[in-house]
Design a protein around this motif. Sequence first.
Motif, PDB file in Angstrom:
ATOM      1  N   LEU B 104     -22.136  -9.304 -19.753  1.00 55.79           N
ATOM      2  CA  LEU B 104     -21.618 -10.025 -20.924  1.00 55.79           C
ATOM      3  C   LEU B 104     -22.412  -9.676 -22.184  1.00 55.79           C
ATOM      4  O   LEU B 104     -21.836  -9.361 -23.224  1.00 55.79           O
ATOM      5  CB  LEU B 104     -21.691 -11.538 -20.681  1.00 55.79           C
ATOM      6  N   THR B 105     -23.740  -9.695 -22.073  1.00 54.20           N
ATOM      7  CA  THR B 105     -24.551  -9.404 -23.273  1.00 54.20           C
ATOM      8  C   THR B 105     -24.349  -7.958 -23.706  1.00 54.20           C
ATOM      9  O   THR B 105     -24.273  -7.661 -24.898  1.00 54.20           O
ATOM     10  CB  THR B 105     -26.054  -9.675 -23.034  1.00 54.20           C
ATOM     11  N   SER B 106     -24.241  -7.062 -22.742  1.00 51.96           N
ATOM     12  CA  SER B 106     -24.075  -5.636 -23.082  1.00 51.96           C
ATOM     13  C   SER B 106     -22.715  -5.363 -23.712  1.00 51.96           C
ATOM     14  O   SER B 106     -22.611  -4.672 -24.728  1.00 51.96           O
ATOM     15  CB  SER B 106     -24.252  -4.788 -21.820  1.00 51.96           C
ATOM     16  N   ARG B 129     -22.944 -13.844 -32.217  1.00 52.15           N
ATOM     17  CA  ARG B 129     -23.113 -15.296 -32.098  1.00 52.15           C
ATOM     18  C   ARG B 129     -22.781 -15.735 -30.667  1.00 52.15           C
ATOM     19  O   ARG B 129     -23.527 -16.488 -30.055  1.00 52.15           O
ATOM     20  CB  ARG B 129     -22.197 -16.004 -33.096  1.00 52.15           C
ATOM     21  N   GLU B 130     -21.651 -15.214 -30.130  1.00 51.98           N
ATOM     22  CA  GLU B 130     -21.275 -15.607 -28.759  1.00 51.98           C
ATOM     23  C   GLU B 130     -22.259 -15.014 -27.746  1.00 51.98           C
ATOM     24  O   GLU B 130     -22.577 -15.626 -26.735  1.00 51.98           O
ATOM     25  CB  GLU B 130     -19.854 -15.131 -28.420  1.00 51.98           C
ATOM     26  N   ARG B 174     -18.368 -23.319 -22.249  1.00 55.05           N
ATOM     27  CA  ARG B 174     -18.449 -23.232 -23.721  1.00 55.05           C
ATOM     28  C   ARG B 174     -18.013 -21.856 -24.206  1.00 55.05           C
ATOM     29  O   ARG B 174     -17.403 -21.712 -25.258  1.00 55.05           O
ATOM     30  CB  ARG B 174     -19.903 -23.454 -24.178  1.00 55.05           C
ATOM     31  N   LEU B 175     -18.368 -20.835 -23.412  1.00 59.11           N
ATOM     32  CA  LEU B 175     -18.141 -19.447 -23.840  1.00 59.11           C
ATOM     33  C   LEU B 175     -16.673 -19.033 -23.723  1.00 59.11           C
ATOM     34  O   LEU B 175     -16.170 -18.259 -24.546  1.00 59.11           O
ATOM     35  CB  LEU B 175     -19.027 -18.521 -22.979  1.00 59.11           C
ATOM     36  N   ARG B 176     -15.995 -19.575 -22.717  1.00 61.86           N
ATOM     37  CA  ARG B 176     -14.643 -19.075 -22.427  1.00 61.86           C
ATOM     38  C   ARG B 176     -13.680 -19.161 -23.620  1.00 61.86           C
ATOM     39  O   ARG B 176     -13.070 -18.147 -23.987  1.00 61.86           O
ATOM     40  CB  ARG B 176     -14.058 -19.793 -21.196  1.00 61.86           C
ATOM     41  N   LEU B 179     -14.616 -16.557 -26.218  1.00 64.98           N
ATOM     42  CA  LEU B 179     -14.278 -15.174 -25.870  1.00 64.98           C
ATOM     43  C   LEU B 179     -12.770 -14.946 -25.903  1.00 64.98           C
ATOM     44  O   LEU B 179     -12.311 -13.847 -26.221  1.00 64.98           O
ATOM     45  CB  LEU B 179     -14.848 -14.793 -24.496  1.00 64.98           C
ATOM     46  N   ARG B 180     -12.008 -15.986 -25.593  1.00 59.96           N
ATOM     47  CA  ARG B 180     -10.545 -15.858 -25.699  1.00 59.96           C
ATOM     48  C   ARG B 180     -10.148 -15.609 -27.157  1.00 59.96           C
ATOM     49  O   ARG B 180      -9.255 -14.832 -27.445  1.00 59.96           O
ATOM     50  CB  ARG B 180      -9.861 -17.111 -25.164  1.00 59.96           C
ATOM     51  N   GLU B 181     -10.857 -16.290 -28.052  1.00 62.33           N
ATOM     52  CA  GLU B 181     -10.583 -16.096 -29.480  1.00 62.33           C
ATOM     53  C   GLU B 181     -10.972 -14.673 -29.902  1.00 62.33           C
ATOM     54  O   GLU B 181     -10.231 -14.003 -30.625  1.00 62.33           O
ATOM     55  CB  GLU B 181     -11.359 -17.149 -30.294  1.00 62.33           C
ATOM     56  N   LEU B 182     -12.131 -14.228 -29.407  1.00 59.90           N
ATOM     57  CA  LEU B 182     -12.535 -12.845 -29.706  1.00 59.90           C
ATOM     58  C   LEU B 182     -11.505 -11.854 -29.161  1.00 59.90           C
ATOM     59  O   LEU B 182     -11.154 -10.870 -29.812  1.00 59.90           O
ATOM     60  CB  LEU B 182     -13.889 -12.532 -29.051  1.00 59.90           C
ATOM     61  N   HIS B 183     -11.018 -12.138 -27.956  1.00 62.18           N
ATOM     62  CA  HIS B 183     -10.010 -11.271 -27.331  1.00 62.18           C
ATOM     63  C   HIS B 183      -8.774 -11.199 -28.218  1.00 62.18           C
ATOM     64  O   HIS B 183      -8.196 -10.124 -28.415  1.00 62.18           O
ATOM     65  CB  HIS B 183      -9.670 -11.819 -25.933  1.00 62.18           C
ATOM     66  N   ARG B 184      -8.383 -12.345 -28.765  1.00 58.05           N
ATOM     67  CA  ARG B 184      -7.199 -12.382 -29.624  1.00 58.05           C
ATOM     68  C   ARG B 184      -7.414 -11.490 -30.847  1.00 58.05           C
ATOM     69  O   ARG B 184      -6.544 -10.701 -31.219  1.00 58.05           O
ATOM     70  CB  ARG B 184      -6.927 -13.837 -30.062  1.00 58.05           C
TER      71      ARG B 184
END
Lengths: 126, 358
Positions: B104-106, B129-130, B174-176, B179-184
């Motif tokens: 995830l971090t990478s 940030r995430e 909290r992350l999910r 990350l869904r927003e980032l995916h969008r």
Amino acid sequence: MNEAGPKIERNACLEVRKRTKEMVEAGARMIAIVALEREDGSIELIYSFDRQPGIVDFRFQILPEWEVDSVADIFTGALTLEREVVDLFGLKYKGIPPGLFLEAGKSPVAPLRRRPAPAKGGDEDG
Amino acid sequence: MGRATTIPFGPQHAAFLEPLNVTLTLEEEKVVGAVLNQGYNHRGMEHALSLDYRKSQYISERVCGICSFHHSTAYCQGLESIYGIDVPERGRLIRTIMMECQRLTSHLLALGHIAESVGYENLFMQCFRERELVMTLVNRISGNRVHYSMNVAGGVKRDISPEGLKDIQATMSRLRPRLRELHRVFSRDRTLSKRTKGIGVLSNQAAREWGNVGPVSRASGIPRDIRQDGFAAYSMVKFSPIVREEGDCYARMMVRMDECLQSMDIIEQCLPLIKDGPVAIQMKGHPKGEAYSRVEAPRGELVYFIRANGKTALERIKLRTPALMNVASLLAMLPGCQLADVPTITVSVDPCICCTDR
């Protein structure tokens, strides 16, 4: 582990192309070329492939001054792997230049080969 | 057709986090040739790792700061294979969780880096940030942000408490949505699509010939993920390799984005499987024998070859890092592209020079 290692055979330098071609045609992917210096100063070369479900390899032993046939025209990715062996072990591959990691004239030569033992009473660091 | 011009791209360049030089031959703005020059970060790690096998589990983490835990896992697995021991289930599950945290971090670093390469600064900052959520999580679990120092040959040396397991679950929850927003954004943003779709295409055939691994090969339609071999606790969880066919920068970016969501799934599958029990077993004597060890690092297949002869010094340790194969394939991606796309293409292979040069 084969402690005696494979036999030192001149033909192996040429044979490597045939064996690599067989592997690639069988759908295997080359993953590494491992070189190591044996006690007698000869070099063992291990060509490793990913052939599912596991890793298969073929190995041979050569004298360091012999020239090995390159397989980069059979498997393009082998170019980097061969250049690494040229730099770190000082081996010669047909048509493969040194200089992947090291700089000629400035870097140590063949740094992964054993250094000659210092003379008795001498200072290793000079 | 304009006169050919040769320009250096790197080793110090705003697009690169680490030193790599690509000598580009241009005709006007079009790249017609490229030569890679590397080795600026060569540190002789294979020699250092062979000096004392007992210290090498720590040194192996220092090969790379982004996939440090994968390096130490590959090293420890190799020794465990030589000793012929099986790591306790709890230890394997902890390794799997930590490896997925590091993926995830990478990947979030790589995604942020791609966003930055196309001038999308706020998306870069959002990725980081995430990422910080996971960085602080691993810091709470291991005491370290980068080099977790949790692996030992035989298992892990640091257990995760019941509170720690709850903390991991809470962080994933909290992350999910984030990350869904980032995916969008990554999948739908028009500017990002225009700068990445059809750019730096690596065909399936070329990926096979260059021996590409990891997200780069999966973005070119090669469905190979070493995690399917079931090392650590991957045989206990369900997942399928994320594969795309386009082979361009967009595909490489989206494979990583999808793999972030997949990593969270894997972590959440591991948590309920953790049962009481030992996390490591001790090994006796010096290792004698040889072994290959492979893990799926964030950039792809990481291979360790270890030969030991019963002494503290190893006869040989060889690392074949994923970046070594992926960086070389830039020579297949760059010719024909525009100069302005070179940063995005080079960054899209996630070039870790610490791993490449070792």
